[in-house]
Design a protein around this motif. Structure first.
Motif, PDB file in Angstrom:
ATOM      1  N   TYR A  83      42.071  46.907  67.072  1.00 47.52           N
ATOM      2  CA  TYR A  83      43.526  46.686  67.439  1.00 47.52           C
ATOM      3  C   TYR A  83      44.582  46.733  66.355  1.00 47.52           C
ATOM      4  N   ASP A  84      44.087  46.385  64.822  1.00 46.05           N
ATOM      5  CA  ASP A  84      45.187  46.591  64.050  1.00 46.05           C
ATOM      6  C   ASP A  84      44.976  47.917  63.102  1.00 46.05           C
ATOM      7  N   THR A  85      45.902  48.630  62.789  1.00 48.63           N
ATOM      8  CA  THR A  85      45.679  50.077  62.417  1.00 48.63           C
ATOM      9  C   THR A  85      46.252  49.788  60.710  1.00 48.63           C
ATOM     10  N   ALA A  86      46.439  48.659  60.311  1.00 46.77           N
ATOM     11  CA  ALA A  86      46.442  48.471  58.942  1.00 46.77           C
ATOM     12  C   ALA A  86      46.251  47.069  58.499  1.00 46.77           C
ATOM     13  N   PRO A  87      45.872  46.526  57.492  1.00 44.45           N
ATOM     14  CA  PRO A  87      45.804  45.051  57.279  1.00 44.45           C
ATOM     15  C   PRO A  87      46.819  44.093  57.612  1.00 44.45           C
ATOM     16  N   HIS A  95      42.351  46.469  77.608  1.00 45.29           N
ATOM     17  CA  HIS A  95      43.288  47.076  76.731  1.00 45.29           C
ATOM     18  C   HIS A  95      44.058  45.896  75.899  1.00 45.29           C
ATOM     19  N   SER A  96      43.258  44.912  75.999  1.00 43.35           N
ATOM     20  CA  SER A  96      43.930  43.577  75.233  1.00 43.35           C
ATOM     21  C   SER A  96      42.790  42.726  74.636  1.00 43.35           C
ATOM     22  N   LEU A  97      43.084  42.217  73.637  1.00 46.80           N
ATOM     23  CA  LEU A  97      42.422  41.087  73.208  1.00 46.80           C
ATOM     24  C   LEU A  97      43.127  39.856  72.925  1.00 46.80           C
ATOM     25  N   TRP A 145      51.545  54.943  70.684  1.00 44.75           N
ATOM     26  CA  TRP A 145      51.651  53.672  70.381  1.00 44.75           C
ATOM     27  C   TRP A 145      49.991  53.361  70.786  1.00 44.75           C
ATOM     28  N   PRO A 146      49.660  52.267  70.104  1.00 42.04           N
ATOM     29  CA  PRO A 146      48.085  52.098  70.300  1.00 42.04           C
ATOM     30  C   PRO A 146      47.533  51.773  71.678  1.00 42.04           C
ATOM     31  N   ARG A 147      48.472  51.420  72.458  1.00 39.23           N
ATOM     32  CA  ARG A 147      48.259  51.151  73.832  1.00 39.23           C
ATOM     33  C   ARG A 147      47.102  50.187  74.087  1.00 39.23           C
ATOM     34  N   THR A 157      59.989  45.027  61.927  1.00 42.94           N
ATOM     35  CA  THR A 157      60.634  46.319  62.259  1.00 42.94           C
ATOM     36  C   THR A 157      60.769  47.205  61.028  1.00 42.94           C
ATOM     37  N   GLY A 158      61.047  48.352  61.165  1.00 35.53           N
ATOM     38  CA  GLY A 158      61.384  49.186  60.041  1.00 35.53           C
ATOM     39  C   GLY A 158      60.811  50.825  60.079  1.00 35.53           C
ATOM     40  N   GLY A 159      60.471  51.081  61.204  1.00 35.44           N
ATOM     41  CA  GLY A 159      59.739  52.366  61.669  1.00 35.44           C
ATOM     42  C   GLY A 159      58.558  52.693  61.145  1.00 35.44           C
ATOM     43  N   GLY A 160      58.042  52.092  60.432  1.00 34.98           N
ATOM     44  CA  GLY A 160      56.317  52.021  60.119  1.00 34.98           C
ATOM     45  C   GLY A 160      55.438  51.293  60.913  1.00 34.98           C
ATOM     46  N   PRO A 161      54.238  51.471  60.790  1.00 34.43           N
ATOM     47  CA  PRO A 161      53.173  50.569  61.332  1.00 34.43           C
ATOM     48  C   PRO A 161      53.310  49.262  61.346  1.00 34.43           C
ATOM     49  N   ALA A 162      53.361  48.656  62.045  1.00 38.44           N
ATOM     50  CA  ALA A 162      53.393  46.904  62.279  1.00 38.44           C
ATOM     51  C   ALA A 162      52.217  46.393  62.825  1.00 38.44           C
ATOM     52  N   PRO A 163      50.978  46.263  61.954  1.00 40.19           N
ATOM     53  CA  PRO A 163      49.744  45.861  62.333  1.00 40.19           C
ATOM     54  C   PRO A 163      49.884  44.417  62.526  1.00 40.19           C
ATOM     55  N   ALA A 164      50.770  43.870  62.516  1.00 36.29           N
ATOM     56  CA  ALA A 164      50.737  42.331  62.779  1.00 36.29           C
ATOM     57  C   ALA A 164      51.360  41.870  64.047  1.00 36.29           C
TER      58      ALA A 164
END
Length: 372
Positions: free
Chosen positions: A84-88, A135-137, A170-172, A207-214
């Motif tokens: 689910y998370d693409t980054a820590p 598609h969910s956790l 997006w990760p879907r 927000t900020g245009g980058g990955p938002a893993p949280a």
């Protein structure tokens, strides 16, 4: 050094070393011992986390303070929800440690949020239950298995609905947190409980245009329980759309566009018409109170005037509905993408081929027609 002094030193050194553990290497300093203890703690997370698909669980110690047999370490926790998370993701933590009786090792005795940092779901005293959807956790505390399974099913329907509205990458998939109470929800978000009273759910994530893993959808268990089946689906689709559009959302993006787009995604295939889905704004328009401009960001602030906030959300939805109907779904998506990178008037011109004043006038005319 003269020969006599050198001979005396050869005799004295063994005698001096004998009482001091044979002159073995000195023990590591307390700071290093504490850091090692924290690393050992991270290697075997507490049992209450079993069942949560965690990976990369680690602590980066930022400071150590010790006094006698007790130490406190401040650290940044980092982890991923596997799949689910693409980054820590993570949070600031404070760990308390105790020294062993022989003074050679330390062990962690408590792990809590650092002062001012919001807790994690598993910091709540009850165990976390885990339900996996297609598609969910869904992670829940003090919720029935049936409730969590229903939320997972609703989230599974929300993901393709959000994807249909937002064709961009997006990760879907979505993570939904269901705390035990409204107060517990507010604690997770670091805001007063009154801020979220009556709401079904909110979305976290910067927000900020980058990955938002949280990015997490956080359910208010009290408000959500009061919703109809259709209402729950609308709420989860709205919040999931925020997750989908996160990488395109920046501080430039006007609230009316981000919130209106999420509502447009949630309502677009539903049976409700404008007057039914926008009752507060409809009453105002019928009384002759037509909004003079598209909703300002301040109108969407939690904890403010509830009627004003309702009118802002409803007006934002109807603005996005108008754009999709008149200029097309792709133009609405394009406007969203551009508005996160450049001034809104420029984005409106490039995406819709008109100016902001003309868009506002068209929106006001639509309000009169649909709600008057």
């Amino acid at each position: 050094m003269d020969p006599v002094r050198r001979a005396l030193l050869r005799l004295l050194v063994p005698a001096l070393c004998a009482p001091v553990a044979g002159c073995s290497a000195p023990a590591p300093p307390v700071d290093a011992q504490v850091r090692q203890a924290v690393a050992d703690w991270a290697a075997a997370p507490p049992g209450r986390l079993s069942g949560i698909p965690l990976e990369g669980w680690s602590y980066e110690v930022t400071s150590v303070r010790s006094q006698g047999a007790r130490a406190v370490a401040h650290a940044d926790l980092r982890y991923r929800l596997a799949g689910y998370d693409t980054a820590p993701a993570g949070s600031a933590r404070e760990l308390t440690l105790a020294r062993s009786g022989d003074g050679t090792t330390w062990r962690v005795t408590a792990d809590r949020p650092a002062e001012g940092a919001p807790p994690q779901l598993w910091d709540q005293p009850d165990p976390v239950a885990v339900v996996r959807g297609a598609h969910s956790l869904v992670l829940g505390v003090r919720q029935s298995p049936q409730t969590l399974a229903e939320i997972a099913a609703e989230a599974d329907r929300a993901v393709p609905a959000a994807s249909a509205a937002w064709p961009g990458p997006w990760p879907r998939r979505v993570v939904v947190l269901v705390p035990a109470t409204l107060d517990a929800m507010a604690a997770l978000l670091g805001r007063p409980a009154a801020t979220y009273r009556g709401m079904g759910a909110v979305t976290t994530g910067a927000t900020g245009g980058g990955p938002a893993p949280a990015d997490r959808v956080v359910v208010n268990p009290e408000g959500y329980a009061q919703l109809s089946q259709a209402g729950r689906q609308i709420v989860l689709t709205h919040e999931t759309t925020h997750v989908a559009t996160r990488t395109a959302t920046t501080a430039r993006t006007p609230q009316w566009l981000s919130e209106g787009f999420a509502d447009w995604a949630a309502y677009r295939n539903g049976p409700l018409g404008p007057a039914e889905a926008a009752p507060t704004l409809a009453r105002a328009v019928r009384l002759g109170d037509l909004p003079p401009a598209l909703p300002q960001d301040a109108a969407f602030a939690f904890g403010g005037d509830q009627d004003a906030m309702a009118r802002a959300y409803e007006g934002a939805w109807l603005a996005c509905r108008l754009i999709a109907a008149r200029w097309g779904d792709a133009a609405l998506v394009r406007l969203y993408e551009l508005a996160g990178r450049e001034p809104l008037p420029t984005a409106v011109d490039r995406a819709l081929g008109t100016d902001l004043a003309a868009l506002t006038k068209a929106w006001q005319e639509a309000l009169r027609e649909d709600l008057g």
